[in-house]
Design an enzyme around this catalytic site. Structure first.
Site, PDB file in Angstrom:
ATOM      1  N   LYS A 207       0.838  -1.212   0.000  1.00 31.60           N
ATOM      2  CA  LYS A 207       0.000   0.000   0.000  1.00 31.60           C
ATOM      3  C   LYS A 207       0.871   1.260   0.000  1.00 31.60           C
ATOM      4  O   LYS A 207       0.624   2.173  -0.765  1.00 31.60           O
ATOM      5  CB  LYS A 207      -0.911   0.018   1.249  1.00 31.60           C
ATOM      6  CG  LYS A 207      -1.896  -1.128   1.312  1.00 31.60           C
ATOM      7  CD  LYS A 207      -2.883  -0.952   2.458  1.00 31.60           C
ATOM      8  CE  LYS A 207      -2.241  -0.962   3.835  1.00 31.60           C
ATOM      9  NZ  LYS A 207      -1.646  -2.263   4.216  1.00 31.60           N
ATOM     10  N   ARG A 282      -9.432   0.905   8.761  1.00 32.61           N
ATOM     11  CA  ARG A 282      -8.926  -0.417   9.128  1.00 32.61           C
ATOM     12  C   ARG A 282      -9.915  -1.201   9.973  1.00 32.61           C
ATOM     13  O   ARG A 282      -9.622  -2.314  10.390  1.00 32.61           O
ATOM     14  CB  ARG A 282      -7.603  -0.286   9.856  1.00 32.61           C
ATOM     15  CG  ARG A 282      -6.475  -0.137   8.847  1.00 32.61           C
ATOM     16  CD  ARG A 282      -5.145  -0.257   9.480  1.00 32.61           C
ATOM     17  NE  ARG A 282      -4.167  -0.562   8.452  1.00 32.61           N
ATOM     18  CZ  ARG A 282      -2.899  -0.214   8.497  1.00 32.61           C
ATOM     19  NH1 ARG A 282      -2.430   0.413   9.537  1.00 32.61           N
ATOM     20  NH2 ARG A 282      -2.090  -0.536   7.528  1.00 32.61           N
TER      21      ARG A 282
HETATM   22  P1  AMP Z   1       1.140   1.082   8.372  1.00 32.51           P
HETATM   23  O1  AMP Z   1       2.288   2.049   8.241  1.00 32.51           O
HETATM   24  O2  AMP Z   1      -0.012   1.432   7.493  1.00 32.51           O
HETATM   25  O3  AMP Z   1       1.594  -0.349   8.240  1.00 32.51           O
HETATM   26  O4  AMP Z   1       0.589   1.253   9.876  1.00 32.51           O
HETATM   27  C1  AMP Z   1       1.442   1.031  10.980  1.00 32.51           C
HETATM   28  C2  AMP Z   1       0.651   1.047  12.283  1.00 32.51           C
HETATM   29  O5  AMP Z   1       0.026   2.330  12.458  1.00 32.51           O
HETATM   30  C3  AMP Z   1      -0.479   0.044  12.381  1.00 32.51           C
HETATM   31  O6  AMP Z   1      -0.022  -1.242  12.746  1.00 32.51           O
HETATM   32  C4  AMP Z   1      -1.328   0.699  13.476  1.00 32.51           C
HETATM   33  O7  AMP Z   1      -0.762   0.514  14.751  1.00 32.51           O
HETATM   34  C5  AMP Z   1      -1.209   2.173  13.129  1.00 32.51           C
HETATM   35  N1  AMP Z   1      -2.295   2.564  12.204  1.00 32.51           N
HETATM   36  C6  AMP Z   1      -2.170   2.875  10.890  1.00 32.51           C
HETATM   37  N2  AMP Z   1      -3.353   3.157  10.346  1.00 32.51           N
HETATM   38  C7  AMP Z   1      -4.276   3.026  11.336  1.00 32.51           C
HETATM   39  C8  AMP Z   1      -5.688   3.166  11.423  1.00 32.51           C
HETATM   40  N3  AMP Z   1      -6.423   3.493  10.356  1.00 32.51           N
HETATM   41  N4  AMP Z   1      -6.293   2.935  12.623  1.00 32.51           N
HETATM   42  C9  AMP Z   1      -5.592   2.612  13.690  1.00 32.51           C
HETATM   43  N5  AMP Z   1      -4.256   2.429  13.694  1.00 32.51           N
HETATM   44  C10 AMP Z   1      -3.597   2.641  12.530  1.00 32.51           C
END
Ligand code: AMP
Length: 412
Positions: A207, A282
């Site tokens: 993504k 999410r």
């Molecule tokens: P990512 O960089 O998209 O892999 O996100 C890393 C971490 O950020 C996730 O494992 C969550 O802990 C937090 N996070 C990202 N997006 C969300 C969201 N929409 N809702 C809650 N936590 C989020």
């Protein structure tokens, strides 16, 4: 005939083992790698005018009765595995060791007059062929074959990386062309007034990477929720402190924190004509909430784009991923896209690091969380006919192209 002393016996045994290993390795190398026949090797070597690898010399090497010359050995290795300097050096060293043992054993032989005993030691385990070769020799030979296979795999991997880099630079050209306005019409999304896309694939589905390309091609900003959190964490803000412990465990940050942050970002004027939303929604509550937020300005999410990848592929991508401290869009991978200098970003020379939540343990939790909370979001968009699913495997640019044509078909 004098008996061997213990030291002499050890040296003789070592020699026998080395020679057996050597012979067995040559044999296995030949059989397992599907190399040409002995005759073909001999002919090829003869044609090249280098040396005659006569079939009798080869069978002597294989039977282990006599140590072939170093030149013979290296030529044989060259014929079997190609002009690989590392492999040749390895065999040169091996040959020298065997030769040393041979000398020692022959000195003992002379000294003690035990020629026959050593001779028996040498010939007996080898004479019956494969099954009777000393176990140690077989282990050694198998190790050599394994190394050779690993080497072949790394060559294939390097070729793959090269191909990936070539396609990445093709994508870059595509992006440059977009900026100059000379992009082929088919590669662009048909003109739309707005384009609000949420990326909803599982962890490691690409993504983050795809959001950058799609943002440029669609000419809209990328809102990366995880990245906003990381910026807050490194800035030691109150919000960052709240998010830190959830992220570190691989869990979702509570909705009230996340939604507040998104809401304030959506108020920025650059999002008026759309955005690529990476990592949101999410869970089902977030999916409802984002539409509510947007409805206030009579908008909603136009499409959720789902990149499909398997769990194994995702683990492989994430544990090897290294991100640049200067710019999180500079991403390397220790296997798939290794930096030229270890731990240094190829693009800007910044230090590369492993994200705290890219450990195996935390990735496993992130997957569980995705299955438990985010898969239903994909299903919701599917039921509402707002879902566009593409395979997330393959090169970066092939996934971008796939996503662009799927979006074109969806909006068309
Ligand atoms: P990512 O960089 O998209 O892999 O996100 C890393 C971490 O950020 C996730 O494992 C969550 O802990 C937090 N996070 C990202 N997006 C969300 C969201 N929409 N809702 C809650 N936590 C989020």
């Amino acid at each position: 005939m004098a008996d061997l002393t213990e030291g002499q016996r050890e040296a003789a045994d070592a020699y026998a083992r080395e020679l057996a290993a050597f012979a067995d390795a040559l044999h296995i190398l030949h059989v397992d790698r599907g190399a040409p026949s002995y005759r073909e090797i001999a002919t090829a070597a003869g044609t090249a005018g280098r040396m005659a690898l006569s079939s009798s010399a080869i069978s002597e090497a294989i039977s282990g009765k006599r140590l072939p010359s170093m030149d013979f050995t290296l030529e044989l290795v060259r014929q079997l595995v190609g002009p690989d300097q590392g492999m040749r050096d390895q065999w040169r060293e091996r040959w020298k060791r065997v030769k040393l043992h041979q000398r020692q054993a022959s000195a003992y032989r002379k000294q003690s007059g035990t020629r026959n005993k050593i001779g028996e030691g040498l010939e007996q385990p080898l004479s019956g062929g494969d099954q009777e070769v000393l176990p140690a020799a077989r282990v050694e030979a198998e190790r050599i074959v394994k190394d050779a296979q690993a080497e072949a795999e790394s060559i294939i991997e390097a070729a793959r990386i090269q191909a990936e880099e070539m396609t990445a630079s093709a994508t870059q050209m595509l992006l440059d062309a977009t900026e100059r306005g000379t992009i082929p019409v088919a590669a662009r999304l048909q003109m739309r007034e707005h384009c609000r896309i949420a990326l909803v694939g599982p962890p490691g589905s690409g993504k983050g990477t795809q959001s950058l390309f799609l943002g440029k091609l669609l000419e809209v900003p990328v809102l990366h929720i995880g990245e906003l959190f990381r910026i807050n964490i490194s800035g030691h803000t109150k919000l960052g402190r709240k998010a830190f412990r959830y992220m570190n465990r691989g869990e979702l940050v509570p909705d009230e924190v996340t939604l507040g942050m998104l809401e304030s970002r959506l108020r920025d004027p650059d999002t008026r004509h759309g955005f690529v939303l990476d990592g949101f929604p999410r869970n089902l509550d977030q999916a409802v909430a984002v539409d509510e937020l947007l409805t206030r300005t009579s908008e909603n999410i136009d499409a959720a784009l789902n990149f499909e990848v398997g769990r194994d592929e995702s683990f492989k991508r994430l544990v090897g991923r290294r991100i640049c401290k200067n710019d999180s869009s500079h991403v390397a991978h220790i296997m798939l896209k290794p930096p030229r200098k270890p731990d240094i970003c190829d693009i800007c020379g910044g230090p590369l690091y492993l994200r705290d939540d890219d450990s195996r343990k935390v990735i496993a939790v992130r997957w569980e969380v995705w299955k438990a909370q985010s898969e239903s979001v994909v299903q919701k968009y599917g039921a509402e006919r707002r879902l566009v699913t593409v395979s997330g495997t393959g090169t970066v640019s092939s996934v971008t192209e796939r996503a662009m044509s799927a979006l074109n078909a969806y909006f068309g």
